[in-house]
Write a protein that holds these residues in place. Structure first.
Motif, short mmCIF file in Angstrom:
data_model
loop_
_atom_site.label_atom_id
_atom_site.label_comp_id
_atom_site.label_asym_id
_atom_site.label_seq_id
_atom_site.Cartn_x
_atom_site.Cartn_y
_atom_site.Cartn_z
N LEU A 1 2.05 -11.83 22.07
CA LEU A 1 2.22 -13.08 21.33
C LEU A 1 1.94 -12.90 19.85
N GLU A 2 0.92 -12.14 19.52
CA GLU A 2 0.59 -11.92 18.11
C GLU A 2 1.71 -11.17 17.39
N LYS A 3 2.32 -10.20 18.06
CA LYS A 3 3.45 -9.49 17.45
C LYS A 3 4.62 -10.44 17.21
N ILE A 4 4.88 -11.30 18.16
CA ILE A 4 5.97 -12.27 18.01
C ILE A 4 5.71 -13.17 16.81
N LYS A 5 4.48 -13.57 16.63
CA LYS A 5 4.13 -14.44 15.50
C LYS A 5 4.29 -13.72 14.16
N ASP A 6 4.14 -12.39 14.19
CA ASP A 6 4.17 -11.61 12.95
C ASP A 6 5.57 -11.43 12.37
N TYR A 7 6.60 -11.61 13.19
CA TYR A 7 7.96 -11.26 12.76
C TYR A 7 8.87 -12.48 12.66
N LEU B 1 13.20 -15.25 27.97
CA LEU B 1 12.30 -15.06 26.83
C LEU B 1 12.96 -15.55 25.55
N GLN B 2 14.22 -15.23 25.34
CA GLN B 2 14.92 -15.69 24.15
C GLN B 2 14.92 -17.22 24.07
N ALA B 3 15.23 -17.88 25.19
CA ALA B 3 15.29 -19.34 25.20
C ALA B 3 13.93 -19.95 24.88
N ILE B 4 12.86 -19.39 25.45
CA ILE B 4 11.51 -19.89 25.18
C ILE B 4 11.15 -19.71 23.70
N LEU B 5 11.44 -18.54 23.15
CA LEU B 5 11.08 -18.27 21.76
C LEU B 5 11.90 -19.11 20.79
N ARG B 6 13.18 -19.31 21.10
CA ARG B 6 14.00 -20.15 20.22
C ARG B 6 13.52 -21.60 20.21
N PRO C 1 11.65 -22.37 16.21
CA PRO C 1 13.02 -22.58 15.73
C PRO C 1 13.29 -21.96 14.35
N GLU C 2 12.24 -21.65 13.63
CA GLU C 2 12.42 -21.04 12.30
C GLU C 2 12.69 -19.54 12.38
N LYS C 3 12.49 -18.94 13.55
CA LYS C 3 12.68 -17.51 13.72
C LYS C 3 14.11 -17.19 14.18
N GLU C 4 14.53 -15.96 13.94
CA GLU C 4 15.82 -15.47 14.44
C GLU C 4 15.56 -14.65 15.70
N ILE C 5 16.11 -15.09 16.82
CA ILE C 5 15.88 -14.43 18.11
C ILE C 5 17.22 -14.01 18.69
N TYR C 6 17.42 -12.70 18.87
CA TYR C 6 18.71 -12.19 19.33
C TYR C 6 18.55 -11.35 20.60
N LEU C 7 19.64 -11.28 21.37
CA LEU C 7 19.78 -10.31 22.45
C LEU C 7 20.82 -9.29 22.03
N GLN C 8 20.53 -8.01 22.22
CA GLN C 8 21.47 -6.96 21.84
C GLN C 8 21.55 -5.91 22.95
N ASN C 9 22.71 -5.83 23.58
CA ASN C 9 22.94 -4.88 24.66
C ASN C 9 24.40 -4.43 24.64
N LEU D 1 11.32 -6.99 14.93
CA LEU D 1 10.53 -6.59 16.09
C LEU D 1 11.47 -6.45 17.28
N GLY D 2 11.47 -5.30 17.92
CA GLY D 2 12.24 -5.12 19.13
C GLY D 2 11.37 -5.35 20.35
N ILE D 3 11.86 -6.14 21.31
CA ILE D 3 11.15 -6.34 22.57
C ILE D 3 12.04 -5.84 23.70
N VAL D 4 11.58 -4.81 24.39
CA VAL D 4 12.34 -4.23 25.51
C VAL D 4 11.72 -4.73 26.81
N VAL D 5 12.53 -5.35 27.64
CA VAL D 5 12.02 -5.98 28.86
C VAL D 5 12.62 -5.30 30.09
#
Length: 325
Positions: free
Chosen positions: A9-15, A37-42, A46-54, A80-84
């Motif tokens: 969570l702290e890393k998510i807040k940092d980026y 995860l993308q839907a929750i974070l968006r 809402p001020e952050k940019e949250i993408y899926l890339q595959n 920040l890359g998050i690999v799930v």
């Protein structure tokens, strides 16, 4: 909550920009956990940019919607890359994850490789989607959940747990699944998408039952050739589903599907009851969970050797245990 979850969570807040990745040949858990995860974070930030890339997709799970269009390479530099749901870096769907400034790993597989600066791994969880549900529940005063997000997450929970039948399912699994249902998941529609099948798939299942083999000690196996895939108009996912057609044979505690890949290699899906097969998968370019793993072999000889090892493994288990049916 645990320290690893808090660190994520702290890393998510940092980026400001967060890019989420999963493994190639995605299943319900890989897609559900990343889209959830993308839907929750968006919703929550809402001020952050949250993408899926595959770099690949799932036809079977296309009803969950598309992923984001490819980003330019420069977009990764400060992200920040998050690999799930991915135990090893060689299984990440796109190599562009290496362009991210920092990586987070969220996974429920047996730890094999540490490839991220921040890692939250709980191998006893039934799915990565269960972990995302737990992440939401732990920080529910800060994070937001929608019907859409809950549907993604529940999809992965129900598919990766074998409809909540596998040994990894706990009371916590069911409580978190209930939390997703309370958000308004339409299970009638979801199960129709997941479990209604084309007529050809029933013909294929019948063919599997006629062609499957049982080893001396009870390993059930099927080899899905390219010819078979063409005859029954099988997608990769249809062919992979063949392993589930072998799961209810009394005395057969290990069942395996070998599936021809277009590049000449052979995909291996290993499933078991009671017997640990992940170490066997590790020896054949794979890995996974104790009773559900994947591997790859590169010749008919290697395929036969894997089968021999599986048969010996099952023989030893039956000789040293009395808790099998």
């Amino acid at each position: 909550m645990n320290q690893a979850m808090q660190a994520v969570l702290e890393k998510i807040k940092d980026y400001q920009r967060i890019i989420i990745f999963r493994h190639f040949r995605p299943d319900g858990d890989a897609i559900g956990s990343t889209k959830g995860l993308q839907a929750i974070l968006r919703l929550s930030y809402p001020e952050k940019e949250i993408y899926l890339q595959n770099d690949d997709f799932s036809e079977y799970l296309s009803f969950l919607g598309e992923e984001d269009a490819p980003l330019p390479e420069e977009a990764f530099a400060e992200a920040l890359g998050i690999v799930v749901d991915t135990a090893t870096s060689d299984r990440i769907s796109t190599k562009r994850y290496t362009l991210c400034k920092e990586l987070v790993k969220i996974d429920h597989h047996i730890p094999v490789e540490s490839y991220a600066a921040t890692e939250w791994v709980e191998e006893e969880r039934s799915s990565s989607c269960e972990m995302i549900a737990a992440f939401y529940a732990a920080f529910a005063d800060e994070l937001k959940l929608s019907v859409e997000a809950a549907t993604y997450i529940y999809t992965g929970m129900v598919t990766d747990s074998g409809r909540f039948r596998f040994r990894s399912v706990s009371g916590e699994t069911m409580r978190l699944a209930g939390l997703m249902l309370e958000a308004g998941v339409d299970t009638d529609r979801l199960y129709a998408h997941l479990y209604l099948r084309e007529f050809d798939s029933f013909r294929f299942e019948s063919h599997v039952h006629s062609m499957m083999e049982i080893s001396e000690n009870g390993v059930a196996s099927i080899y899905v050739t390219r010819e078979m895939q063409e005859r029954f108009h099988l997608s990769n996912e249809d062919a992979s589903a063949s392993v589930s057609y072998l799961d209810s044979i009394k005395g057969s505690l290990i069942w395996i599907a070998f599936i021809d890949n277009a590049d000449g290699s052979i995909r291996v899906r290993l499933r078991s009851r009671f017997v640990t097969v992940s170490e066997l998968a590790n020896r054949y370019h794979g890995g996974g969970h104790a009773c559900a793993s994947g591997a790859t072999v590169y010749s008919q000889e290697e395929k036969a050797e894997l089968l021999r090892e599986a048969d010996a493994l099952l023989k030893n288990y039956k000789e040293t245990h009395n808790d099998w049916l």
